[in-house]
Design a protein around this motif. Structure first.
Motif, PDB file in Angstrom:
ATOM      1  N   ALA A  83      40.664  56.172  19.469  1.00 44.41           N
ATOM      2  CA  ALA A  83      39.942  55.450  18.422  1.00 44.41           C
ATOM      3  C   ALA A  83      38.643  54.857  18.969  1.00 44.41           C
ATOM      4  O   ALA A  83      37.608  54.871  18.303  1.00 44.41           O
ATOM      5  CB  ALA A  83      40.823  54.351  17.838  1.00 44.41           C
ATOM      6  N   GLU A  84      38.682  54.327  20.207  1.00 45.24           N
ATOM      7  CA  GLU A  84      37.488  53.750  20.820  1.00 45.24           C
ATOM      8  C   GLU A  84      36.448  54.824  21.108  1.00 45.24           C
ATOM      9  O   GLU A  84      35.251  54.645  20.895  1.00 45.24           O
ATOM     10  CB  GLU A  84      37.875  53.023  22.109  1.00 45.24           C
ATOM     11  N   GLY A  86      36.187  57.634  19.505  1.00 42.83           N
ATOM     12  CA  GLY A  86      35.676  58.101  18.217  1.00 42.83           C
ATOM     13  C   GLY A  86      34.612  57.186  17.654  1.00 42.83           C
ATOM     14  O   GLY A  86      33.588  57.644  17.142  1.00 42.83           O
ATOM     15  N   VAL A  87      34.816  55.858  17.751  1.00 45.64           N
ATOM     16  CA  VAL A  87      33.821  54.927  17.216  1.00 45.64           C
ATOM     17  C   VAL A  87      32.548  54.956  18.061  1.00 45.64           C
ATOM     18  O   VAL A  87      31.445  54.751  17.554  1.00 45.64           O
ATOM     19  CB  VAL A  87      34.414  53.502  17.113  1.00 45.64           C
ATOM     20  N   GLN A 280      35.213  60.730   9.797  1.00 41.81           N
ATOM     21  CA  GLN A 280      35.719  59.384  10.062  1.00 41.81           C
ATOM     22  C   GLN A 280      36.198  58.712   8.783  1.00 41.81           C
ATOM     23  O   GLN A 280      37.234  58.055   8.762  1.00 41.81           O
ATOM     24  CB  GLN A 280      34.642  58.532  10.729  1.00 41.81           C
ATOM     25  N   GLY A 284      39.775  59.653   9.735  1.00 41.86           N
ATOM     26  CA  GLY A 284      39.984  58.609  10.724  1.00 41.86           C
ATOM     27  C   GLY A 284      39.311  58.901  12.050  1.00 41.86           C
ATOM     28  O   GLY A 284      38.933  60.038  12.345  1.00 41.86           O
ATOM     29  N   PRO A 285      39.160  57.876  12.909  1.00 41.65           N
ATOM     30  CA  PRO A 285      38.441  58.033  14.183  1.00 41.65           C
ATOM     31  C   PRO A 285      39.125  58.969  15.163  1.00 41.65           C
ATOM     32  O   PRO A 285      38.452  59.578  16.002  1.00 41.65           O
ATOM     33  CB  PRO A 285      38.379  56.594  14.730  1.00 41.65           C
ATOM     34  N   GLU A 286      40.459  59.119  15.099  1.00 44.93           N
ATOM     35  CA  GLU A 286      41.136  60.037  16.012  1.00 44.93           C
ATOM     36  C   GLU A 286      40.669  61.477  15.789  1.00 44.93           C
ATOM     37  O   GLU A 286      40.452  62.229  16.742  1.00 44.93           O
ATOM     38  CB  GLU A 286      42.658  59.941  15.843  1.00 44.93           C
TER      39      GLU A 286
END
Length: 510
Positions: A83-84, A86-87, A280, A284-286
């Motif tokens: 997630a980190e 991805g963001v 996203q 989602g970020p994954e």
């Protein structure tokens, strides 16, 4: 009535003189035509040698950021949670969009201005204008973060956005400086500035990530530091002319070209990075992280082509003969097609080997090979649009370029919204291909001398189709150690094929 012998003789001599004059005129016309053909051929040979010779040195330097990002991405993927990571990818995409706005097309305007003037005086004035413009855009973006951050999907990540925006101003000034350094053919200072802005940021960011804190915000500070130092070097090397701030006529002409280019480049950003924003929001970020890993591999060729367009722009701007410029554009396009065949095949073959190294098993890398292949196909319409786009820019058709890019960007977003729910991240890759095909077709349609434009012949198309067929077939081969050795052998076999095409391209021959 009988004609006197003298009159008949004079008439005969007049006819013979007229025939001789006609023959001489015909011969002169033929010689002139042959001379024009020879001149065009010489211009193409010289231009090809410049583009695929010294011009590629600039491409190699520019492409180092691609090499570094390819090496850094797997490290970041292992050091950060998905997630980190991805963001961070989304924040970098946003930063790239802000840089486009901050540059405002001044880099291209300064290159054309220098080519038209034959000196640097007004181009250096435009550099000063670009510095002011970049500063204004950065300040506006900083002060409005609370307004747009949550809407962009960065809820709770405002500190990361603050760093990304601070990254923008120096990066924009560096980009304008690099464009002028390429036009001046100053390879040494260009290399130092470019490598520091790209490699330096990744190295400093990785050091901060390891020594301070393993999060996206800490890593992004490395880019701010490196771009700031590179900006100082670029300003010292190009010496912006502050008097240019008051040159109203030149600045108006520059913004008339630059603003549509900036809007067009923003649409290019949508083409290249808008898919991650949609992914996203929808997945989602994954899934952004998974798509980012596949995109890094598949888009390597696309990024190289964008660097090629930047490095070649001064050569086309300096070539004032429209016929020779068009011939060189077609020749360079065809040679890039030929070189893309082994490159795309190699990228597809190597992806099952590279992806497990670039990302941990949680990314389900075995499913990403198809995404890599589809993204890589985008390189072909990118080459087509690059050839016509260079001609349109030299002719200062900035509005047409901007409008077409905006339409293609809208097509990309619409296609992403339609295809991502159906096919996941593979749908995002397909949408990018569709949008670039639309872009290339529309640019060709508005080309003023479209009737003189020739498409690639069968000698070019058939090897490309053969490479695409083999690459597509490799997707169905098992991804195990045994078959991966065959893939590696195939990649090594593509290298001499590519080098042979590069030698032919430098010689201006088919």
């Amino acid at each position: 009535m009988t004609v006197p012998p003298q009159t008949r003789r004079e008439a005969r001599e007049a006819r013979e003189a007229s025939a001789a004059a006609s023959a001489a005129s015909s011969s002169a016309s033929s010689d002139a035509a042959l001379g024009a053909v020879d001149t065009g051929s010489v211009a193409v040979r010289k231009g090809a040698n410049a583009l695929f010779g010294r011009g590629l040195l600039y491409v190699v330097v520019w492409s180092m950021q691609l090499v570094v990002s390819s090496l850094i991405s797997p490290v970041l993927a292992h050091l950060m949670p998905p997630a980190e990571f991805g963001v961070l990818a989304s924040a970098i995409a946003l930063y790239q969009a802000l840089v486009v706005l901050a540059v405002a097309g001044i880099d291209q305007a300064s290159v054309l201005q220098r080519a038209e003037d034959g000196d640097d005086r007004r181009a250096r004035g435009l550099l000063a204008v670009g510095m002011v413009t970049a500063s204004i855009v950065t300040v506006v973006a900083l002060t409005t973060i609370p307004v747009w951050a949550d809407a962009a999907g960065f809820i709770g990540n405002h500190p990361l956005l603050l760093v990304a925006v601070l990254w923008t101003g120096p990066a924009a000034i560096v980009q304008i400086s690099l464009a002028l350094l390429v036009a001046q053919d100053r390879i040494k200072v260009f290399a130092v500035t470019s490598l520091l802005s790209s490699i330096g940021g990744s190295i400093i960011g990785l050091g901060l990530l390891t020594l301070v804190h393993a999060d996206a915000t800490t890593y992004a500070w490395g880019g701010v530091v490196a771009q700031g130092v590179a900006m100082v070097i670029g300003i010292a090397a190009t010496r912006p002319r502050l008097a240019g701030l008051f040159d109203g006529a030149t600045n108006a002409r520059a913004f008339k070209l630059g603003i549509p280019i900036a809007l067009g480049n923003l649409s290019y950003f949508v083409l290249n990075a808008g898919d991650r924003v949609v992914v996203q929001r929808l997945l989602g970020p994954e899934e952004v992280a998974r798509y980012q890993i596949a995109y890094v591999v598949g888009s390597a060729v696309i990024l190289l082509l964008s660097f090629t367009n930047q490095a070649w722009a001064p050569h086309f701007a300096a070539l004032r003969d429209a016929v020779a410029r068009r011939q060189l554009a077609m020749h360079s396009r065809d040679e890039l097609y030929r070189m893309l065949a082994p490159v795309l095949l190699a990228v597809t073959l190597v992806s099952p080997v590279a992806l497990p190294i670039l990302a941990p098993a949680s990314y389900r890398v075995e499913e990403l090979t198809v995404v890599v292949f589809v993204v890589a196909i985008t390189a072909f319409p990118v080459v087509a649009s690059g050839a016509t786009g260079r001609l349109l820019l030299v002719e200062r058709r900035g509005v047409a370029v901007g409008v077409i890019a905006a339409i293609a960007g809208a097509v990309n977003i619409g296609a992403n919204l339609a295809l991502v729910p159906l096919f996941g991240i593979a749908g995002a890759a397909i949408a990018t291909v569709v949008a670039y095909v639309v872009l290339a077709a529309m640019q060709l349609f508005v080309l003023p001398d479209r009737r003189e434009w020739r498409g690639p012949g069968l000698r070019i198309v058939l090897p490309v189709l053969a490479a695409l067929t083999v690459a597509a077939a490799s997707l169905f081969v098992p991804q195990d150690v045994f078959w991966n050795w065959f893939r590696i052998i195939g990649v090594l076999g593509c290298l001499p094929w590519f080098l042979r095409r590069l030698r032919a391209a430098r010689g201006g021959a088919s």
